[in-house]
Design a protein around this motif. Sequence first.
Motif, PDB file in Angstrom:
ATOM      1  N   GLY A  88       0.803  -1.209   0.000  1.00  0.00           N
ATOM      2  CA  GLY A  88       0.000   0.000   0.000  1.00  0.00           C
ATOM      3  C   GLY A  88       0.837   1.261   0.000  1.00  0.00           C
ATOM      4  O   GLY A  88       0.476   2.255  -0.637  1.00  0.00           O
ATOM      5  N   ASN A  89       1.974   1.218   0.700  1.00  0.00           N
ATOM      6  CA  ASN A  89       2.822   2.402   0.782  1.00  0.00           C
ATOM      7  C   ASN A  89       3.363   2.815  -0.575  1.00  0.00           C
ATOM      8  O   ASN A  89       3.647   3.997  -0.807  1.00  0.00           O
ATOM      9  CB  ASN A  89       3.963   2.158   1.771  1.00  0.00           C
ATOM     10  CG  ASN A  89       4.502   3.439   2.365  1.00  0.00           C
ATOM     11  OD1 ASN A  89       5.536   3.948   1.931  1.00  0.00           O
ATOM     12  ND2 ASN A  89       3.819   3.982   3.353  1.00  0.00           N
ATOM     13  N   LEU A  90       3.489   1.872  -1.489  1.00  0.00           N
ATOM     14  CA  LEU A  90       3.961   2.189  -2.839  1.00  0.00           C
ATOM     15  C   LEU A  90       2.985   3.087  -3.592  1.00  0.00           C
ATOM     16  O   LEU A  90       3.367   3.783  -4.533  1.00  0.00           O
ATOM     17  CB  LEU A  90       4.178   0.907  -3.636  1.00  0.00           C
ATOM     18  CG  LEU A  90       5.333   0.008  -3.191  1.00  0.00           C
ATOM     19  CD1 LEU A  90       5.278  -1.315  -3.934  1.00  0.00           C
ATOM     20  CD2 LEU A  90       6.667   0.690  -3.405  1.00  0.00           C
ATOM     21  N   PHE A  91       1.709   3.067  -3.180  1.00  0.00           N
ATOM     22  CA  PHE A  91       0.683   3.855  -3.861  1.00  0.00           C
ATOM     23  C   PHE A  91       0.317   5.124  -3.091  1.00  0.00           C
ATOM     24  O   PHE A  91      -0.514   5.903  -3.560  1.00  0.00           O
ATOM     25  CB  PHE A  91      -0.581   3.008  -4.052  1.00  0.00           C
ATOM     26  CG  PHE A  91      -0.405   1.859  -5.000  1.00  0.00           C
ATOM     27  CD1 PHE A  91      -0.630   2.025  -6.356  1.00  0.00           C
ATOM     28  CD2 PHE A  91      -0.005   0.613  -4.545  1.00  0.00           C
ATOM     29  CE1 PHE A  91      -0.474   0.962  -7.244  1.00  0.00           C
ATOM     30  CE2 PHE A  91       0.166  -0.455  -5.417  1.00  0.00           C
ATOM     31  CZ  PHE A  91      -0.072  -0.283  -6.771  1.00  0.00           C
ATOM     32  N   ALA A  92       0.921   5.323  -1.934  1.00  0.00           N
ATOM     33  CA  ALA A  92       0.559   6.466  -1.103  1.00  0.00           C
ATOM     34  C   ALA A  92       0.983   7.777  -1.758  1.00  0.00           C
ATOM     35  O   ALA A  92       2.149   7.940  -2.121  1.00  0.00           O
ATOM     36  CB  ALA A  92       1.205   6.337   0.278  1.00  0.00           C
ATOM     37  N   PRO A  93       0.067   8.723  -1.911  1.00  0.00           N
ATOM     38  CA  PRO A  93       0.434  10.007  -2.515  1.00  0.00           C
ATOM     39  C   PRO A  93       1.206  10.869  -1.527  1.00  0.00           C
ATOM     40  O   PRO A  93       1.053  10.731  -0.310  1.00  0.00           O
ATOM     41  CB  PRO A  93      -0.932  10.624  -2.847  1.00  0.00           C
ATOM     42  CG  PRO A  93      -1.847  10.069  -1.788  1.00  0.00           C
ATOM     43  CD  PRO A  93      -1.365   8.667  -1.529  1.00  0.00           C
ATOM     44  N   ALA A  94       2.026  11.761  -2.049  1.00  0.00           N
ATOM     45  CA  ALA A  94       2.709  12.722  -1.191  1.00  0.00           C
ATOM     46  C   ALA A  94       1.653  13.563  -0.459  1.00  0.00           C
ATOM     47  O   ALA A  94       0.625  13.886  -1.046  1.00  0.00           O
ATOM     48  CB  ALA A  94       3.615  13.619  -2.030  1.00  0.00           C
ATOM     49  N   PRO A  95       1.863  13.837   0.853  1.00  0.00           N
ATOM     50  CA  PRO A  95       3.103  13.730   1.633  1.00  0.00           C
ATOM     51  C   PRO A  95       3.305  12.397   2.336  1.00  0.00           C
ATOM     52  O   PRO A  95       4.100  12.308   3.276  1.00  0.00           O
ATOM     53  CB  PRO A  95       2.929  14.856   2.653  1.00  0.00           C
ATOM     54  CG  PRO A  95       1.454  14.829   2.937  1.00  0.00           C
ATOM     55  CD  PRO A  95       0.808  14.536   1.608  1.00  0.00           C
ATOM     56  N   TYR A  96       2.581  11.355   1.927  1.00  0.00           N
ATOM     57  CA  TYR A  96       2.741  10.031   2.534  1.00  0.00           C
ATOM     58  C   TYR A  96       3.709   9.203   1.681  1.00  0.00           C
ATOM     59  O   TYR A  96       4.266   9.692   0.716  1.00  0.00           O
ATOM     60  CB  TYR A  96       1.380   9.363   2.670  1.00  0.00           C
ATOM     61  CG  TYR A  96       0.361  10.250   3.354  1.00  0.00           C
ATOM     62  CD1 TYR A  96       0.458  10.524   4.711  1.00  0.00           C
ATOM     63  CD2 TYR A  96      -0.674  10.844   2.636  1.00  0.00           C
ATOM     64  CE1 TYR A  96      -0.449  11.360   5.349  1.00  0.00           C
ATOM     65  CE2 TYR A  96      -1.589  11.682   3.259  1.00  0.00           C
ATOM     66  CZ  TYR A  96      -1.467  11.940   4.620  1.00  0.00           C
ATOM     67  OH  TYR A  96      -2.365  12.777   5.226  1.00  0.00           O
ATOM     68  N   GLY A  97       3.890   7.949   2.042  1.00  0.00           N
ATOM     69  CA  GLY A  97       4.765   7.086   1.258  1.00  0.00           C
ATOM     70  C   GLY A  97       6.212   7.103   1.695  1.00  0.00           C
ATOM     71  O   GLY A  97       7.113   6.909   0.876  1.00  0.00           O
ATOM     72  N   ASP A  98       6.464   7.295   2.995  1.00  0.00           N
ATOM     73  CA  ASP A  98       7.846   7.357   3.479  1.00  0.00           C
ATOM     74  C   ASP A  98       8.615   6.063   3.220  1.00  0.00           C
ATOM     75  O   ASP A  98       9.810   6.092   2.917  1.00  0.00           O
ATOM     76  CB  ASP A  98       7.868   7.660   4.989  1.00  0.00           C
ATOM     77  CG  ASP A  98       7.219   8.984   5.321  1.00  0.00           C
ATOM     78  OD1 ASP A  98       7.574   9.982   4.675  1.00  0.00           O
ATOM     79  OD2 ASP A  98       6.359   9.021   6.220  1.00  0.00           O
ATOM     80  N   PHE A  99       7.942   4.918   3.345  1.00  0.00           N
ATOM     81  CA  PHE A  99       8.668   3.660   3.142  1.00  0.00           C
ATOM     82  C   PHE A  99       8.967   3.426   1.669  1.00  0.00           C
ATOM     83  O   PHE A  99       9.973   2.805   1.327  1.00  0.00           O
ATOM     84  CB  PHE A  99       7.882   2.476   3.718  1.00  0.00           C
ATOM     85  CG  PHE A  99       8.749   1.264   3.952  1.00  0.00           C
ATOM     86  CD1 PHE A  99       9.630   1.228   5.014  1.00  0.00           C
ATOM     87  CD2 PHE A  99       8.704   0.179   3.093  1.00  0.00           C
ATOM     88  CE1 PHE A  99      10.455   0.130   5.232  1.00  0.00           C
ATOM     89  CE2 PHE A  99       9.519  -0.922   3.297  1.00  0.00           C
ATOM     90  CZ  PHE A  99      10.403  -0.945   4.370  1.00  0.00           C
ATOM     91  N   ALA A 100       8.123   3.930   0.789  1.00  0.00           N
ATOM     92  CA  ALA A 100       8.413   3.834  -0.640  1.00  0.00           C
ATOM     93  C   ALA A 100       9.673   4.612  -0.988  1.00  0.00           C
ATOM     94  O   ALA A 100      10.433   4.220  -1.884  1.00  0.00           O
ATOM     95  CB  ALA A 100       7.231   4.343  -1.458  1.00  0.00           C
TER      96      ALA A 100
END
Length: 262
Positions: free
Chosen positions: A104-116
Amino acid sequence: MALALQTFSTVKDADAALKSAGTRYLGGGTLVVRAANEGDVSVSGLVRSTDPALSAIAVSGGKVRIGASVTMAEIGRHPELGTLAKAARAVGGPAIRNMATVGGNLFAPAPYGDFAVTLLALDATVGTDDGETPIETFLAGRDDSRAIVTSVSFTKADSFRFLKVSRVKPKGVAVLSIAVVLEQAGDGTVSSARIALGCMADRPMRAKAAEKALLGRTLDPDGIAAALAAATKGTAPITDPIASAWYRAEVLPVHLGRLLLS
């Protein structure tokens, strides 16, 4: 709005169900369920898979494979993934980390997705039923992807460094995030560099100009000066209630410098 939930024992069957209009894959639910609760009428049904491979972590000979359903909390406490613990624990608070998944983190839009951002620095590959895709290619085309992510794979890097800058501690949304993997020659100069940035575009991106400027340089204030000057080249920072694009561009060289000298 009621949502139909279908559960399948294999990724193949879940993948087939996703062909129906309005269906979305359900991993941890931190993105898709919130979207539905906020009125996203494009979501009419959810599909999930209980395939055990999605929840597996394998570490062997320096190679790491993490199933897409593995949560941030599981990564944070895994005894052989200590170098990634800081990045995993930067994702939300405890409740979110118990739900948020690698896939799921791979699809998180900015400002999320820290693990990606972390996975991009590690030059990971993203696994689906269609095979393996370099993460940079996957992120570029993620908006059009309908394939279920099954895993991410990468080589462990002892030189991995991560920093999340936020205004609210300990679980604030990112002003920016930075992940760095460096290799140094015997004389201490940088022989290879990968620098990944979060919030400096609508999805994680590499600071390729800064990477190039680091090659052959030492990790001291003079050696990293050119890389810091080039850090914002090619970026398109986001503006949101947390920070403006101007502010993100201003503070990036400051925090990148601190990370490189740490």
